[in-house]
Design an enzyme around this catalytic site. Structure first.
Site, short mmCIF file in Angstrom:
data_model
loop_
_atom_site.label_atom_id
_atom_site.label_comp_id
_atom_site.label_asym_id
_atom_site.label_seq_id
_atom_site.Cartn_x
_atom_site.Cartn_y
_atom_site.Cartn_z
CB CYS A 54 108.81 50.10 143.43
SG CYS A 54 109.39 48.58 142.69
CD GLN A 55 102.17 54.53 142.91
OE1 GLN A 55 101.76 53.49 142.39
NE2 GLN A 55 101.45 55.63 142.95
#
Length: 143
Positions: A54-55
């Protein structure tokens, strides 16, 4: 009685259809869903609970009670928090088999990729994968 997984997906699709593909309203709605997620205790916001891929930071923890998988999560961004809240709405307090056997068709039907872009879509896929891995881990535990 808790609605079936597909019933909840249909509810989500219906809710998003009311937004009539208005990008700003859709993003606001996703953030609003995240704001309704119960707060995650600070003790769970550790590296080992971060969803990889996940960013943004997404902390996801699970438990297994009475044959059901319990999920709790939080994120450092409102949109990502909204995304994980949808998955929790669908999969929280479900038997591992229900989670593993379900197909999340609402993602395509609400046009998630157009709304959140490819980076967040990849992160969303990572959240789904992590939740299914938890379900798999609990699958063979005694109830």
């Amino acid at each position: 009685m808790k609605p079936e997984i597909n019933e909840i997906q249909e509810e989500i699709i219906e809710e998003f259809s009311l937004l009539e593909n208005d990008m700003e309203s859709t993003i606001f709605y996703i953030m609003e869903m995240g704001s309704k997620l119960p707060p995650l205790e600070e003790k769970y916001k550790v590296e080992e609970n971060i969803v990889k891929g996940c960013q943004s930071k997404v902390w996801l923890v699970s438990g297994f009670e009475n044959g059901k998988v319990i999920f709790k999560a939080d994120s450092n961004t409102e949109i990502t928090k909204g995304l994980i809240s949808m998955l929790i709405r669908i999969w929280n307090e479900r038997a591992p088999e229900e989670i593993l056997d379900s197909e999340l068709y609402f993602v395509e039907r609400i046009g998630m990729r157009k709304v959140v872009g490819s980076q967040r879509s990849n992160g969303f896929a990572s959240m789904i994968r992590q939740m299914k891995l938890y379900a798999l881990a609990y699958k063979n535990l005694p109830v």
